[in-house]
Design a protein around this motif. Sequence first.
Motif, PDB file in Angstrom:
ATOM      1  N   PRO A   9      -6.515  -1.363  -2.209  1.00 22.02           N
ATOM      2  CA  PRO A   9      -5.456  -0.768  -1.637  1.00 22.02           C
ATOM      3  C   PRO A   9      -5.036   0.552  -2.449  1.00 22.02           C
ATOM      4  N   VAL A  10      -4.462   1.604  -1.857  1.00 22.87           N
ATOM      5  CA  VAL A  10      -3.907   2.708  -2.766  1.00 22.87           C
ATOM      6  C   VAL A  10      -2.727   2.274  -3.706  1.00 22.87           C
ATOM      7  N   PHE A  11      -2.902   3.120  -4.829  1.00 19.78           N
ATOM      8  CA  PHE A  11      -1.749   3.290  -5.545  1.00 19.78           C
ATOM      9  C   PHE A  11      -0.917   4.499  -5.462  1.00 19.78           C
ATOM     10  N   GLU A  12       0.281   4.420  -4.941  1.00 14.40           N
ATOM     11  CA  GLU A  12       0.973   5.369  -4.685  1.00 14.40           C
ATOM     12  C   GLU A  12       1.662   6.179  -5.515  1.00 14.40           C
ATOM     13  N   TYR A  13       1.643   6.040  -6.746  1.00 11.43           N
ATOM     14  CA  TYR A  13       2.354   6.937  -7.821  1.00 11.43           C
ATOM     15  C   TYR A  13       1.192   7.841  -8.609  1.00 11.43           C
ATOM     16  N   PHE A  14       1.460   9.034  -8.367  1.00  6.97           N
ATOM     17  CA  PHE A  14       0.571  10.230  -9.208  1.00  6.97           C
ATOM     18  C   PHE A  14       0.791  10.193 -10.328  1.00  6.97           C
ATOM     19  N   ASP A  15       1.690   9.921 -11.046  1.00  6.79           N
ATOM     20  CA  ASP A  15       1.846  10.188 -12.411  1.00  6.79           C
ATOM     21  C   ASP A  15       1.981   8.944 -13.331  1.00  6.79           C
ATOM     22  N   ASP A  16       1.672   7.841 -12.954  1.00  7.92           N
ATOM     23  CA  ASP A  16       1.533   6.788 -13.631  1.00  7.92           C
ATOM     24  C   ASP A  16       0.009   6.180 -13.970  1.00  7.92           C
ATOM     25  N   GLU A  17      -0.618   7.012 -14.757  1.00  5.79           N
ATOM     26  CA  GLU A  17      -2.092   6.607 -15.044  1.00  5.79           C
ATOM     27  C   GLU A  17      -2.095   5.262 -15.591  1.00  5.79           C
ATOM     28  N   HIS A  18      -1.173   4.847 -16.693  1.00  4.85           N
ATOM     29  CA  HIS A  18      -1.012   3.486 -17.485  1.00  4.85           C
ATOM     30  C   HIS A  18      -1.259   2.264 -16.437  1.00  4.85           C
ATOM     31  N   THR A  19      -0.190   2.394 -15.528  1.00  8.11           N
ATOM     32  CA  THR A  19      -0.322   1.018 -14.471  1.00  8.11           C
ATOM     33  C   THR A  19      -1.421   1.300 -13.577  1.00  8.11           C
ATOM     34  N   LEU A  20      -1.580   2.543 -13.037  1.00  5.26           N
ATOM     35  CA  LEU A  20      -3.170   2.615 -12.201  1.00  5.26           C
ATOM     36  C   LEU A  20      -4.338   1.910 -13.055  1.00  5.26           C
ATOM     37  N   ALA A  21      -4.441   2.413 -14.286  1.00  2.76           N
ATOM     38  CA  ALA A  21      -5.607   1.667 -15.129  1.00  2.76           C
ATOM     39  C   ALA A  21      -5.440  -0.003 -15.103  1.00  2.76           C
ATOM     40  N   GLN A  22      -4.168  -0.230 -15.183  1.00  2.00           N
ATOM     41  CA  GLN A  22      -3.962  -2.060 -15.039  1.00  2.00           C
ATOM     42  C   GLN A  22      -4.474  -2.524 -13.888  1.00  2.00           C
ATOM     43  N   GLU A  23      -4.236  -1.855 -12.566  1.00  2.00           N
ATOM     44  CA  GLU A  23      -4.363  -2.047 -11.237  1.00  2.00           C
ATOM     45  C   GLU A  23      -5.667  -2.095 -11.135  1.00  2.00           C
ATOM     46  N   LEU A  24      -6.559  -1.191 -11.668  1.00  2.00           N
ATOM     47  CA  LEU A  24      -8.033  -1.205 -11.426  1.00  2.00           C
ATOM     48  C   LEU A  24      -8.621  -2.066 -12.059  1.00  2.00           C
ATOM     49  N   ARG A  25      -8.346  -2.584 -13.353  1.00  2.00           N
ATOM     50  CA  ARG A  25      -9.029  -3.532 -13.823  1.00  2.00           C
ATOM     51  C   ARG A  25      -8.679  -4.900 -13.117  1.00  2.00           C
ATOM     52  N   ARG A  26      -7.777  -5.129 -12.502  1.00  2.00           N
ATOM     53  CA  ARG A  26      -7.637  -6.289 -11.588  1.00  2.00           C
ATOM     54  C   ARG A  26      -8.377  -6.030 -10.276  1.00  2.00           C
ATOM     55  N   ASP A  27      -8.522  -4.936  -9.764  1.00  2.00           N
ATOM     56  CA  ASP A  27      -9.468  -4.671  -8.645  1.00  2.00           C
ATOM     57  C   ASP A  27     -10.607  -4.922  -8.822  1.00  2.00           C
ATOM     58  N   LEU A  28     -11.299  -4.387  -9.954  1.00  2.00           N
ATOM     59  CA  LEU A  28     -12.491  -4.879 -10.432  1.00  2.00           C
ATOM     60  C   LEU A  28     -12.803  -6.411 -10.598  1.00  2.00           C
ATOM     61  N   ALA A  29     -11.533  -6.981 -11.173  1.00  2.00           N
ATOM     62  CA  ALA A  29     -11.760  -8.594 -11.658  1.00  2.00           C
ATOM     63  C   ALA A  29     -11.701  -9.360 -10.320  1.00  2.00           C
ATOM     64  N   HIS A  30     -11.210  -8.714  -9.218  1.00  2.00           N
ATOM     65  CA  HIS A  30     -11.205  -9.139  -7.725  1.00  2.00           C
ATOM     66  C   HIS A  30     -12.522  -9.166  -6.985  1.00  2.00           C
ATOM     67  N   GLY A  31     -13.252  -8.211  -7.523  1.00  2.00           N
ATOM     68  CA  GLY A  31     -14.735  -7.850  -6.966  1.00  2.00           C
ATOM     69  C   GLY A  31     -14.516  -6.668  -5.887  1.00  2.00           C
ATOM     70  N   LEU A  32     -13.499  -5.952  -6.117  1.00  2.17           N
ATOM     71  CA  LEU A  32     -13.330  -5.066  -4.864  1.00  2.17           C
ATOM     72  C   LEU A  32     -14.252  -3.863  -5.067  1.00  2.17           C
ATOM     73  N   CYS A  33     -14.952  -3.279  -4.232  1.00  2.00           N
ATOM     74  CA  CYS A  33     -15.946  -2.248  -4.560  1.00  2.00           C
ATOM     75  C   CYS A  33     -15.358  -0.742  -4.517  1.00  2.00           C
ATOM     76  N   GLY A  34     -14.082  -0.497  -4.347  1.00  2.00           N
ATOM     77  CA  GLY A  34     -13.843   0.892  -4.569  1.00  2.00           C
ATOM     78  C   GLY A  34     -12.306   1.060  -4.426  1.00  2.00           C
ATOM     79  N   LYS A  35     -11.675   2.153  -4.596  1.00  2.63           N
ATOM     80  CA  LYS A  35     -10.034   2.029  -4.344  1.00  2.63           C
ATOM     81  C   LYS A  35      -9.933   3.354  -3.978  1.00  2.63           C
TER      82      LYS A  35
END
Length: 120
Positions: A29-55
């Motif tokens: 799912p989308v990450f709704e904050y434009f200016d929080d790259e740190h948390t977006l990076a954390q969420e992306l690591r978890r997206d990948l750990a879940h095997g999700l194919c894109g964001k």
Amino acid sequence: MTIYDTPIGDVISSLVRVFKPKGFQLTAPVFEYFDDEHTLAQELRRDLAHGLCGKTAIHPCQIDIIERSYRVSEEDVFVARKMLDQKSAGVFKVNGAMCEPATHSSWAVEILARSPRKDF
């Protein structure tokens, strides 16, 4: 916090458990904050750990970090090739991690499919 730290995190895990084994690819799912790259990076690591194919990006400033996160590393390509090599042992070690082709072959196939290098 990431979406995984909310009740939606359990929903994502459930969807992955139901649909991934049947061959369905799921997108994060989308990450709704434009200016929080740190948390977006954390969420992306978890997206990948879940095997999700894109964001899905909701702003152009998110595209670069999403693309970098989903880029396949040379190390992953190396491990994936070794995992699918018929000559590999049933269990082996790479960089201190246990690799088991019987368990991880689906991961290896996905990594090679995502890799821009197709010389394997």
